[in-house]
Design an enzyme around this catalytic site. Structure first.
Site, PDB file in Angstrom:
ATOM      1  CB  CYS A 123      -0.949  -0.010   1.188  1.00  0.00           C
ATOM      2  SG  CYS A 123      -2.003  -1.472   1.217  1.00  0.00           S
TER       3      CYS A 123
ATOM      4  CG  HIS B 270      -1.858   4.385   5.171  1.00  0.00           C
ATOM      5  ND1 HIS B 270      -1.802   4.269   3.801  1.00  0.00           N
ATOM      6  CD2 HIS B 270      -1.967   3.104   5.645  1.00  0.00           C
ATOM      7  CE1 HIS B 270      -1.860   2.993   3.459  1.00  0.00           C
ATOM      8  NE2 HIS B 270      -1.966   2.268   4.549  1.00  0.00           N
TER       9      HIS B 270
ATOM     10  CD  GLU C 220      -1.689   7.769   9.259  1.00  0.00           C
ATOM     11  OE1 GLU C 220      -1.238   8.514   8.364  1.00  0.00           O
ATOM     12  OE2 GLU C 220      -2.607   6.943   9.055  1.00  0.00           O
TER      13      GLU C 220
ATOM     14  CE  LYS D 120      -5.864   4.339   2.278  1.00  0.00           C
ATOM     15  NZ  LYS D 120      -4.965   5.483   2.456  1.00  0.00           N
TER      16      LYS D 120
ATOM     17  CG  HIS E 175      -6.538   0.840   1.521  1.00  0.00           C
ATOM     18  ND1 HIS E 175      -5.609   1.448   0.690  1.00  0.00           N
ATOM     19  CD2 HIS E 175      -5.812   0.227   2.491  1.00  0.00           C
ATOM     20  CE1 HIS E 175      -4.392   1.205   1.147  1.00  0.00           C
ATOM     21  NE2 HIS E 175      -4.494   0.472   2.246  1.00  0.00           N
TER      22      HIS E 175
ATOM     23  CG  PHE F 133      -0.049  -5.904   4.344  1.00  0.00           C
ATOM     24  CD1 PHE F 133      -0.555  -5.134   5.373  1.00  0.00           C
ATOM     25  CD2 PHE F 133      -0.902  -6.805   3.720  1.00  0.00           C
ATOM     26  CE1 PHE F 133      -1.878  -5.243   5.785  1.00  0.00           C
ATOM     27  CE2 PHE F 133      -2.229  -6.930   4.120  1.00  0.00           C
ATOM     28  CZ  PHE F 133      -2.723  -6.153   5.146  1.00  0.00           C
TER      29      PHE F 133
END
Length: 412
Positions: free
Chosen positions: A167, A304, A315, A336, A341, A400
């Site tokens: 991502c 994010h 975050e 998002k 996403h 990831f």
């Protein structure tokens, strides 16, 4: 070090097929999440996604070429064409200037790539035998073919790079392009981040990890970054594209300049394959590196913000550490909630959103902010966009494998 500016942008996602329509829908708080129509998801635990409707791949490819490409490549070409036209770099024949071609490169990014075609051809192989696999299967699925098809389309002959960092891929593609120009490897770079994985194995795989929201009865409220009731992310699809150019080169041709790349940072968590490092330690290092390079005050952070329990919490904690406490963190939002996403495309799309927000002096909202999480207590621009003077923006992407990318843009 050579300065790098942005001279063209484009995007496509679940709320718009073009950058202006998409950005306005995001600012208006419109949501593109709906019941999945791309396949029969009735037996799946997750039956919602942020699909793109109304896209015709024959707008960017002839029918024969459409059959040779996966959907993520088609979406990437759509956003790329918009960015290239926006930059004024295309000649009347639709190609970049021949004199510039060898100094014009491509930097593409995707997290998974041609999953739709991988799934389709795997089924063909097992049900009908290997001889029935299309010869276009492999070229249609490779992530670097996003840049390959695009370079052919526009006659771009410079460096052809690909970032495959889950991502964070879209953001890393921008960073790699900026580095290439800074180090005189090219005078211009087209960046594309694209992803399309709304298919049975894509939804099924992420659902098996318990990463996706199962709020099937309320699709438009399923993606709710930083909200106490968040229950996982919603899969999106789309593409973002940016033309990066050396500043003097852009100035010499009289190009419109949207922003300058002020700083960037990268880091690895070395912690867990899917869970961020505790308290966002890895994310914080990437943000600090970007701020140390930029040496400017940031007025807005496009987070994010995936709508998962750990990402949003960590975050938030990382932002507080980096900016020196809650009271010093600039306004933050995650878009998002509107577009889902988009995995490897997220960083490129969100960079375009951040640049447009800066140029229009408007802060996009974080929608579905209904229940305050006492641990997520920053100014997330809840539900309604806000006008503000914006001179610099930060865009965060975390993937990831513990891979982190952060980029800062500023006005000239």
């Amino acid at each position: 070090m050579r300065r790098v500016v942005i001279t063209g942008i484009g995007m496509i996602n679940a709320v718009g097929l073009k950058k202006d329509d998409s950005f306005q829908a995001i600012v208006d708080g419109k949501c593109g999440v709906k019941r999945i129509s791309l396949f029969d998801a009735s037996e799946f635990p997750v039956r919602i996604a942020a699909e793109i409707e109304g896209f015709n791949p024959e707008e960017v490819l002839n029918p024969k070429e459409v059959k040779k490409t996966d959907r993520f490549i088609q979406l990437g070409l759509k956003a790329s064409k918009e960015a290239m036209l926006d930059s004024g770099m295309l000649e009347s024949d639709g190609k970049c200037n021949e004199k510039l071609a060898s100094r014009f490169g491509v930097s593409s990014g995707a997290g998974i790539g041609g999953l739709i075609n991988i799934e389709k051809n795997s089924i063909t192989c097992f049900e009908k035998g290997p001889k029935r696999i299309t010869p276009f299967f492999i070229p249609s699925a490779l992530i670097n073919m996003l840049g390959g098809f695009t370079s052919i389309e526009f006659g771009i002959k410079g460096p052809n790079l690909a970032s495959v960092t889950a991502c964070a891929a879209g953001t890393h593609a921008i960073i790699e392009a900026a580095k290439t120009i800074m180090l005189n490897g090219a005078d211009a770079m087209l960046v594309i981040g694209a992803e399309s994985t709304i298919c049975p194995v894509g939804i099924g795989g992420f659902a098996a990890m318990k990463a996706l929201s199962e709020r099937n009865d309320e699709p438009q409220k399923a993606s709710r970054p930083f909200d106490k009731e968040r229950s996982g992310f919603v899969m999106g699809e789309g593409a973002g594209a940016l033309v990066l150019e050396e500043y003097e080169h852009a100035k010499a041709r009289g190009a419109e300049i949207y922003a300058e790349v002020a700083g960037f940072g990268e880091s690895g968590d070395a912690n867990h394959i899917t869970t961020p490092a505790p308290e966002g330690e890895g994310a914080a290092r990437a943000m600090r590196a970007a701020l140390d390079m930029a040496k400017i005050r940031v007025d807005y952070v496009n987070a994010h913000g995936t709508s998962t329990a750990y990402n949003d919490l960590f975050e938030t904690m990382a932002l507080k550490k980096v900016f020196g406490g809650k009271e010093n963190v600039p306004p933050v939002s995650s878009t998002k909630g509107q577009i889902g996403h988009c995995l490897g495309a997220a960083g490129a799309i969100e960079a375009v959103i951040s640049i447009m927000a800066m140029n229009k002096n408007i802060l996009p909202p974080t929608i579905n902010q209904e229940y305050k999480d006492p641990e997520c207590d920053l100014d997330y621009i809840p539900n309604i966009a806000r006008e503000a003077k914006i001179n610099a923006v930060m865009s965060n992407s975390f993937g990831f494998g513990g891979t982190n990318g952060v980029i800062i843009f500023k006005k000239l």
